[in-house]
Design a protein around this motif. Sequence first.
Motif, PDB file in Angstrom:
ATOM      1  N   THR A  49       0.841  -1.192   0.000  1.00 33.08           N
ATOM      2  CA  THR A  49       0.000   0.000   0.000  1.00 33.08           C
ATOM      3  C   THR A  49       0.875   1.240   0.000  1.00 33.08           C
ATOM      4  O   THR A  49       1.773   1.372   0.848  1.00 33.08           O
ATOM      5  CB  THR A  49      -0.918   0.021   1.240  1.00 33.08           C
ATOM      6  OG1 THR A  49      -1.720  -1.158   1.243  1.00 33.08           O
ATOM      7  CG2 THR A  49      -1.810   1.248   1.235  1.00 33.08           C
ATOM      8  N   SER A  50       0.641   2.147  -0.923  1.00 32.67           N
ATOM      9  CA  SER A  50       1.457   3.353  -1.034  1.00 32.67           C
ATOM     10  C   SER A  50       0.928   4.463  -0.125  1.00 32.67           C
ATOM     11  O   SER A  50      -0.161   4.372   0.432  1.00 32.67           O
ATOM     12  CB  SER A  50       1.497   3.838  -2.483  1.00 32.67           C
ATOM     13  OG  SER A  50       0.196   4.184  -2.922  1.00 32.67           O
ATOM     14  N   GLY A  51       1.726   5.518   0.011  1.00 27.97           N
ATOM     15  CA  GLY A  51       1.318   6.684   0.775  1.00 27.97           C
ATOM     16  C   GLY A  51       2.038   6.864   2.083  1.00 27.97           C
ATOM     17  O   GLY A  51       1.924   7.904   2.725  1.00 27.97           O
ATOM     18  N   GLY A  52       2.787   5.840   2.502  1.00 26.36           N
ATOM     19  CA  GLY A  52       3.481   5.943   3.778  1.00 26.36           C
ATOM     20  C   GLY A  52       2.549   5.728   4.952  1.00 26.36           C
ATOM     21  O   GLY A  52       1.331   5.596   4.784  1.00 26.36           O
ATOM     22  N   VAL A  53       3.101   5.730   6.133  1.00 26.28           N
ATOM     23  CA  VAL A  53       2.316   5.424   7.331  1.00 26.28           C
ATOM     24  C   VAL A  53       1.196   6.419   7.544  1.00 26.28           C
ATOM     25  O   VAL A  53       0.068   6.051   7.893  1.00 26.28           O
ATOM     26  CB  VAL A  53       3.236   5.383   8.573  1.00 26.28           C
ATOM     27  CG1 VAL A  53       2.428   5.273   9.859  1.00 26.28           C
ATOM     28  CG2 VAL A  53       4.206   4.215   8.470  1.00 26.28           C
ATOM     29  N   GLN A  54       1.465   7.700   7.321  1.00 20.88           N
ATOM     30  CA  GLN A  54       0.461   8.720   7.626  1.00 20.88           C
ATOM     31  C   GLN A  54      -0.700   8.731   6.637  1.00 20.88           C
ATOM     32  O   GLN A  54      -1.820   9.074   7.005  1.00 20.88           O
ATOM     33  CB  GLN A  54       1.124  10.095   7.669  1.00 20.88           C
ATOM     34  CG  GLN A  54       2.084  10.266   8.840  1.00 20.88           C
ATOM     35  CD  GLN A  54       2.647  11.668   8.929  1.00 20.88           C
ATOM     36  OE1 GLN A  54       2.696  12.393   7.946  1.00 20.88           O
ATOM     37  NE2 GLN A  54       3.085  12.060  10.119  1.00 20.88           N
ATOM     38  N   ALA A  55      -0.452   8.335   5.394  1.00 24.65           N
ATOM     39  CA  ALA A  55      -1.495   8.427   4.373  1.00 24.65           C
ATOM     40  C   ALA A  55      -2.166   7.103   4.048  1.00 24.65           C
ATOM     41  O   ALA A  55      -3.249   7.081   3.463  1.00 24.65           O
ATOM     42  CB  ALA A  55      -0.913   9.037   3.089  1.00 24.65           C
ATOM     43  N   ALA A  56      -1.547   5.992   4.403  1.00 26.71           N
ATOM     44  CA  ALA A  56      -2.094   4.684   4.044  1.00 26.71           C
ATOM     45  C   ALA A  56      -3.452   4.463   4.718  1.00 26.71           C
ATOM     46  O   ALA A  56      -3.628   4.723   5.905  1.00 26.71           O
ATOM     47  CB  ALA A  56      -1.126   3.586   4.447  1.00 26.71           C
ATOM     48  N   ASN A  57      -4.387   3.975   3.952  1.00 31.40           N
ATOM     49  CA  ASN A  57      -5.747   3.765   4.448  1.00 31.40           C
ATOM     50  C   ASN A  57      -5.897   2.345   4.979  1.00 31.40           C
ATOM     51  O   ASN A  57      -6.506   1.480   4.355  1.00 31.40           O
ATOM     52  CB  ASN A  57      -6.757   4.025   3.321  1.00 31.40           C
ATOM     53  CG  ASN A  57      -8.181   3.933   3.815  1.00 31.40           C
ATOM     54  OD1 ASN A  57      -8.455   4.131   5.003  1.00 31.40           O
ATOM     55  ND2 ASN A  57      -9.107   3.617   2.910  1.00 31.40           N
ATOM     56  N   ILE A  58      -5.320   2.104   6.164  1.00 30.84           N
ATOM     57  CA  ILE A  58      -5.416   0.787   6.782  1.00 30.84           C
ATOM     58  C   ILE A  58      -5.721   0.941   8.264  1.00 30.84           C
ATOM     59  O   ILE A  58      -5.574   2.022   8.826  1.00 30.84           O
ATOM     60  CB  ILE A  58      -4.117  -0.038   6.610  1.00 30.84           C
ATOM     61  CG1 ILE A  58      -2.934   0.660   7.274  1.00 30.84           C
ATOM     62  CG2 ILE A  58      -3.820  -0.310   5.158  1.00 30.84           C
ATOM     63  CD1 ILE A  58      -1.665  -0.157   7.266  1.00 30.84           C
ATOM     64  N   GLN A  59      -6.148  -0.149   8.887  1.00 35.11           N
ATOM     65  CA  GLN A  59      -6.468  -0.152  10.306  1.00 35.11           C
ATOM     66  C   GLN A  59      -5.233  -0.567  11.109  1.00 35.11           C
ATOM     67  O   GLN A  59      -4.916  -1.742  11.229  1.00 35.11           O
ATOM     68  CB  GLN A  59      -7.636  -1.101  10.582  1.00 35.11           C
ATOM     69  CG  GLN A  59      -8.929  -0.714   9.880  1.00 35.11           C
ATOM     70  CD  GLN A  59      -9.456   0.619  10.368  1.00 35.11           C
ATOM     71  OE1 GLN A  59      -9.459   0.889  11.571  1.00 35.11           O
ATOM     72  NE2 GLN A  59      -9.914   1.461   9.444  1.00 35.11           N
ATOM     73  N   PHE A  60      -4.543   0.408  11.655  1.00 37.80           N
ATOM     74  CA  PHE A  60      -3.295   0.117  12.365  1.00 37.80           C
ATOM     75  C   PHE A  60      -3.531  -0.645  13.661  1.00 37.80           C
ATOM     76  O   PHE A  60      -2.650  -1.353  14.138  1.00 37.80           O
ATOM     77  CB  PHE A  60      -2.537   1.415  12.652  1.00 37.80           C
ATOM     78  CG  PHE A  60      -1.930   2.022  11.428  1.00 37.80           C
ATOM     79  CD1 PHE A  60      -0.670   1.635  10.995  1.00 37.80           C
ATOM     80  CD2 PHE A  60      -2.611   2.981  10.693  1.00 37.80           C
ATOM     81  CE1 PHE A  60      -0.105   2.191   9.868  1.00 37.80           C
ATOM     82  CE2 PHE A  60      -2.054   3.548   9.558  1.00 37.80           C
ATOM     83  CZ  PHE A  60      -0.806   3.144   9.133  1.00 37.80           C
TER      84      PHE A  60
END
Length: 319
Positions: A49-60
Amino acid sequence: MKQVLLVGTGNIARDYVKVLNDLNVSFDVIGRSDKSCQQFTQDTGIKATSGGVQAANIQFGKYDSAIIAVDASQLVPVANDLMALGIKEILLEKPGAISKTEFSDMVKRGNDNQVKLYIAYNRRFYASLLNAERIIELDGGLLSMYFEFTEWPHTVIKSGLPEETLKNWFLCNSTHIIDMAFYFGGVPKRIECYSDGMQNWTDEHERFVGAGITEKGVFFNYGSNWNAPGRWKVELMTKNNRLIFAPIEKLQIQKRGTVRVELDETVDYTLDINYKPGLYLETATFLGFYPEYLKKLKTAQEQLNMFPIYEQIAGREYR
C-alpha cells in the motif's frame, strides 16, 4: 496469530518478506510511492500500500508488531508515527537513527508508552556466531578480541544509497561489526580512540585505531583504514581457541599450539544460505518463535547507550 506490519519496499524489505512468508505469519506492507509499491508487488507477489504510514488507508489497530525497513533518515519518523498509532512492538533496521538527539527522544517516547523497541543487528543471529558462543562457554569465557571495520569506498559510492546514509556511513554500516564485537565482549568500560582523515563522499574519518577493556574484563583492540585494502573481521581469543570471522558469515578456528586455521565444519549454515544471513532467526525471535534467543535482540535503549562509544570510535558526533 500475530498481525505484522512491514514498512518499506526496498531490498531489505524483500528479504523480510521471504522470512515472513515462510514463518506463515499474517502481514501487510506499506511503502511511500506508487511506483515503488507497484514494483514491489510485481517482484514479490505481495500487495504493498502506497502513501506511507500517515497516508495509508489501513487499520493500524489490528497489528501486534511492526518491522521498519526504510532509509536510515526515515527510521525515527516512521517509528514515532507507529507508536502514536498504538503499535507496541517494533523492530527497526540498524542503526535506528542517524541523529542521537532524535533517537534519544524516540527511545524516551517508547519507554513512556511501554513500547518494545529493538534494533535489527542480524549478525547477532549468524550460525557462525551461535557456534562461537558455545565454544567460548566451553572454554571458560572470552579473554581478548580484535576487530576491523574497513569499508570499500569504491563500491559504496556507486551504491546509489541516499546522501544522508553515505554521510553517516560509519554509523549506518560499520556499527554492524562493532556491535558484533561488543555483543561478545561486553560494553567498554575504558577505551582510547584515534581517528583522522576524510574522504569527499562522507563526513566520516578514514583511519581508526583504538583499544580498551570491557565491563566483562575482555581486552580489545581494533583498526581500520578506508583508504587501504582490508575487510570486515572479528577475532575472539579464548584459552584454547582463536575464533576468526573473515568473512563474518563463516567461523574459522585456530587451535592452541598450532598455526593452522580451519573452517568449523560443525556449523549448520542452512538458514544463512536460504535467507539473508541471520535474518530468519532474528525475525522469528522478534515475533516470539524463539523466546530463548530474546536477549540477543538489541534494545533501542542499549543502542542509545552505545552512541557515546560509537562517537568516540568515529571521532565525531551524531547530533
